[in-house]
Design a protein around this motif. Structure first.
Motif, PDB file in Angstrom:
ATOM      1  N   SER A 242       0.771  -1.215  -0.152  1.00 13.96           N
ATOM      2  CA  SER A 242      -0.261   0.058  -0.165  1.00 13.96           C
ATOM      3  C   SER A 242       1.007   0.961   0.050  1.00 13.96           C
ATOM      4  CB  SER A 242      -0.516   0.145   0.953  1.00 13.96           C
ATOM      5  OG  SER A 242      -0.488   0.331   2.354  1.00 13.96           O
ATOM      6  N   ASN A 243      -0.021   2.928  -0.172  1.00 14.94           N
ATOM      7  CA  ASN A 243       1.322   4.068  -0.137  1.00 14.94           C
ATOM      8  C   ASN A 243       1.269   4.147   1.819  1.00 14.94           C
ATOM      9  OD1 ASN A 243       0.857   3.553  -2.531  1.00 14.94           O
ATOM     10  ND2 ASN A 243      -0.873   4.987  -3.806  1.00 14.94           N
ATOM     11  N   SER A 244       1.561   3.187   2.200  1.00 15.60           N
ATOM     12  CA  SER A 244       1.485   4.389   3.475  1.00 15.60           C
ATOM     13  C   SER A 244       3.076   4.411   4.108  1.00 15.60           C
ATOM     14  CB  SER A 244       1.067   2.744   5.053  1.00 15.60           C
ATOM     15  OG  SER A 244       2.176   1.541   4.248  1.00 15.60           O
ATOM     16  N   VAL A 245       3.173   5.232   5.027  1.00 21.86           N
ATOM     17  CA  VAL A 245       4.444   5.886   4.672  1.00 21.86           C
ATOM     18  C   VAL A 245       5.615   4.996   6.660  1.00 21.86           C
ATOM     19  CG1 VAL A 245       5.835   7.998   5.062  1.00 21.86           C
ATOM     20  CG2 VAL A 245       4.087   8.076   4.090  1.00 21.86           C
ATOM     21  N   VAL A 246       6.944   4.897   6.120  1.00 27.16           N
ATOM     22  CA  VAL A 246       6.916   3.449   7.448  1.00 27.16           C
ATOM     23  C   VAL A 246       7.904   4.866   7.376  1.00 27.16           C
ATOM     24  CG1 VAL A 246       8.495   2.037   7.458  1.00 27.16           C
ATOM     25  CG2 VAL A 246       6.628   1.755   5.779  1.00 27.16           C
ATOM     26  N   VAL A 247       7.652   4.997   8.973  1.00 25.57           N
ATOM     27  CA  VAL A 247       8.624   5.641  10.035  1.00 25.57           C
ATOM     28  C   VAL A 247       9.298   5.196  11.152  1.00 25.57           C
ATOM     29  CG1 VAL A 247       9.562   7.886  10.860  1.00 25.57           C
ATOM     30  CG2 VAL A 247       8.529   8.056   8.991  1.00 25.57           C
ATOM     31  N   PRO A 248      10.046   5.511  11.262  1.00 24.22           N
ATOM     32  CA  PRO A 248      10.587   4.570  13.103  1.00 24.22           C
ATOM     33  C   PRO A 248       9.772   4.426  13.623  1.00 24.22           C
ATOM     34  CG  PRO A 248      12.450   4.790  11.216  1.00 24.22           C
ATOM     35  CD  PRO A 248      11.816   5.073  11.602  1.00 24.22           C
ATOM     36  N   GLU A 249       8.820   4.314  14.710  1.00 27.51           N
ATOM     37  CA  GLU A 249       8.498   4.280  15.931  1.00 27.51           C
ATOM     38  C   GLU A 249       9.382   5.648  16.855  1.00 27.51           C
ATOM     39  OE1 GLU A 249       5.979   3.808  19.739  1.00 27.51           O
ATOM     40  OE2 GLU A 249       6.073   2.048  18.326  1.00 27.51           O
ATOM     41  N   GLY A 250       8.968   6.989  16.939  1.00 28.96           N
ATOM     42  CA  GLY A 250       9.379   7.660  17.433  1.00 28.96           C
ATOM     43  C   GLY A 250      10.287   8.411  16.610  1.00 28.96           C
ATOM     44  N   GLY A 251      10.305   8.691  14.712  1.00 21.45           N
ATOM     45  CA  GLY A 251      11.185   8.747  14.289  1.00 21.45           C
ATOM     46  C   GLY A 251      12.629   8.752  14.081  1.00 21.45           C
ATOM     47  N   VAL A 252      13.639   9.150  13.604  1.00 23.42           N
ATOM     48  CA  VAL A 252      14.789   9.599  13.739  1.00 23.42           C
ATOM     49  C   VAL A 252      15.288   9.845  14.543  1.00 23.42           C
ATOM     50  CG1 VAL A 252      14.761   7.353  11.328  1.00 23.42           C
ATOM     51  CG2 VAL A 252      15.622  10.037  11.612  1.00 23.42           C
ATOM     52  N   THR A 253      17.114   9.971  14.904  1.00 25.71           N
ATOM     53  CA  THR A 253      17.386  10.615  15.862  1.00 25.71           C
ATOM     54  C   THR A 253      18.910  11.278  15.665  1.00 25.71           C
ATOM     55  OG1 THR A 253      16.137   9.581  17.641  1.00 25.71           O
ATOM     56  CG2 THR A 253      17.765  11.506  18.410  1.00 25.71           C
ATOM     57  N   TYR A 254      19.732  12.807  15.338  1.00 31.35           N
ATOM     58  CA  TYR A 254      20.475  12.909  14.819  1.00 31.35           C
ATOM     59  C   TYR A 254      20.867  14.481  16.066  1.00 31.35           C
ATOM     60  CZ  TYR A 254      24.995  14.750  13.149  1.00 31.35           C
ATOM     61  OH  TYR A 254      25.858  15.627  12.664  1.00 31.35           O
ATOM     62  N   ASP A 255      22.392  14.155  16.763  1.00 30.98           N
ATOM     63  CA  ASP A 255      22.499  14.998  17.086  1.00 30.98           C
ATOM     64  C   ASP A 255      21.192  15.383  18.613  1.00 30.98           C
ATOM     65  OD1 ASP A 255      24.623  16.746  18.610  1.00 30.98           O
ATOM     66  OD2 ASP A 255      24.249  18.329  17.094  1.00 30.98           O
ATOM     67  N   GLY A 256      20.531  14.410  19.079  1.00 33.03           N
ATOM     68  CA  GLY A 256      19.037  15.190  19.686  1.00 33.03           C
ATOM     69  C   GLY A 256      18.225  15.263  19.098  1.00 33.03           C
ATOM     70  N   VAL A 257      18.462  15.619  17.865  1.00 29.28           N
ATOM     71  CA  VAL A 257      16.669  16.443  17.011  1.00 29.28           C
ATOM     72  C   VAL A 257      15.783  15.250  16.665  1.00 29.28           C
ATOM     73  CG1 VAL A 257      16.250  17.622  15.355  1.00 29.28           C
ATOM     74  CG2 VAL A 257      18.381  18.408  16.992  1.00 29.28           C
ATOM     75  N   VAL A 258      14.805  14.968  16.942  1.00 30.89           N
ATOM     76  CA  VAL A 258      14.071  13.376  15.747  1.00 30.89           C
ATOM     77  C   VAL A 258      13.516  14.199  14.950  1.00 30.89           C
ATOM     78  CG1 VAL A 258      11.544  12.506  16.596  1.00 30.89           C
ATOM     79  CG2 VAL A 258      13.818  12.858  18.701  1.00 30.89           C
ATOM     80  N   PHE A 259      13.529  13.773  13.860  1.00 31.97           N
ATOM     81  CA  PHE A 259      13.598  13.859  12.885  1.00 31.97           C
ATOM     82  C   PHE A 259      12.171  12.801  12.266  1.00 31.97           C
ATOM     83  CE2 PHE A 259      17.316  15.222  12.738  1.00 31.97           C
ATOM     84  CZ  PHE A 259      17.514  16.623  12.031  1.00 31.97           C
ATOM     85  N   THR A 260      10.389  13.493  11.908  1.00 37.33           N
ATOM     86  CA  THR A 260       9.692  12.454  11.234  1.00 37.33           C
ATOM     87  C   THR A 260       9.699  13.121  10.333  1.00 37.33           C
ATOM     88  OG1 THR A 260       8.129  11.353  11.930  1.00 37.33           O
ATOM     89  CG2 THR A 260       7.752  13.629  13.054  1.00 37.33           C
ATOM     90  N   LEU A 261       8.209  12.306   9.232  1.00 36.15           N
ATOM     91  CA  LEU A 261       7.800  12.879   8.408  1.00 36.15           C
ATOM     92  C   LEU A 261       6.166  13.834   8.187  1.00 36.15           C
ATOM     93  CD1 LEU A 261       8.743  10.018   6.248  1.00 36.15           C
ATOM     94  CD2 LEU A 261       9.116  11.935   5.912  1.00 36.15           C
ATOM     95  N   SER A 262       5.926  14.463   8.357  1.00 36.11           N
ATOM     96  CA  SER A 262       4.382  15.166   8.798  1.00 36.11           C
ATOM     97  C   SER A 262       4.133  15.551   7.346  1.00 36.11           C
ATOM     98  CB  SER A 262       4.746  16.754   8.992  1.00 36.11           C
ATOM     99  OG  SER A 262       4.030  16.739   9.515  1.00 36.11           O
ATOM    100  N   GLN A 263       2.661  14.974   7.007  1.00 36.72           N
ATOM    101  CA  GLN A 263       1.881  15.612   6.084  1.00 36.72           C
ATOM    102  C   GLN A 263       1.483  16.943   6.661  1.00 36.72           C
ATOM    103  OE1 GLN A 263      -1.082  13.038   4.086  1.00 36.72           O
ATOM    104  NE2 GLN A 263      -0.492  14.151   2.606  1.00 36.72           N
ATOM    105  N   GLN A 264       1.119  18.292   5.591  1.00 34.61           N
ATOM    106  CA  GLN A 264       0.478  19.084   5.675  1.00 34.61           C
ATOM    107  C   GLN A 264      -0.759  19.097   5.919  1.00 34.61           C
ATOM    108  OE1 GLN A 264       3.079  21.568   7.134  1.00 34.61           O
ATOM    109  NE2 GLN A 264       4.351  18.791   6.995  1.00 34.61           N
ATOM    110  N   SER A 265      -1.496  20.491   5.543  1.00 31.17           N
ATOM    111  CA  SER A 265      -3.088  20.797   5.090  1.00 31.17           C
ATOM    112  C   SER A 265      -3.365  20.928   3.971  1.00 31.17           C
ATOM    113  CB  SER A 265      -3.574  21.958   5.681  1.00 31.17           C
ATOM    114  OG  SER A 265      -2.557  22.913   4.792  1.00 31.17           O
TER     115      SER A 265
END
Length: 180
Positions: free
Chosen positions: A42-65
């Motif tokens: 399917s077209n689901s988006v896969v991101v590790p639970e809690g996002g990915v982290t670099y240097d204390g910053v958590v990154f994730t994907l977000s769909q805008q309005s």
């Protein structure tokens, strides 16, 4: 100032020059390696639970309005801020050391991979091969795996593409490392 400008140009150049290939050499880097290995029909988006982290910053994907997708990042107690936008629908978010990688499906039935080197003041870019052509494929992405330092993308046609290899400081193609 000149040295910083040269570093930024080298970083941008190396990202753009990422080549397809099937290197079997090992990478001896010791940095962050957080991957998402997933298969999906399917077209689901896969991101590790809690996002990915670099240097204390958590990154994730977000769909805008407006339906567009962005990579956002923030520290634990901060409101996430937009890092960069992607043109297609992301399949996943991967990180290797300081490089964010977003394999994405496009509306025209193709896929490609966006990348951004954190801390470099560079712009996000589509990964290209040694000829400067965007690394892409037909169909939708069904799996995206970061195996050690190589990004492998499998699509709905059954093809698997080794998009590029990542070093401690960015991308490199099959002819040479631009940073090591």
């Amino acid at each position: 100032m000149v040295a910083a400008a040269i570093l930024v140009l080298v970083a941008i150049f190396s990202i753009v020059k990422c080549a397809t290939g099937n290197e079997d050499s090992s990478d001896d880097s010791t940095g962050t390696d957080q991957t998402t290995s997933s298969s999906s029909s399917s077209n689901s988006v896969v991101v590790p639970e809690g996002g990915v982290t670099y240097d204390g910053v958590v990154f994730t994907l977000s769909q805008q309005s407006d339906g567009l997708w962005t990579v956002v990042g923030g520290r634990r107690r901060q409101q996430p801020r937009t890092v960069f936008g992607v043109d297609g629908t992301p399949f996943s978010l991967l990180i290797y050391n300081n490089v964010l990688v977003v394999p994405e499906d496009n509306a025209d039935g193709t896929w490609d991979v966006a990348a951004y080197m954190l801390g470099s003041d560079s712009l996000p870019t589509l990964v290209t091969d040694s000829d400067g052509d965007t690394v892409s494929g037909s169909g939708e992405i069904t799996a995206a795996v970061l195996n050690e330092s190589t990004v492998h993308v499998t699509d709905s046609t059954g093809a698997t593409t080794d998009v590029c290899r990542l070093s401690r400081d960015g991308f490199y193609g099959d002819e040479a490392s631009f940073f090591d």
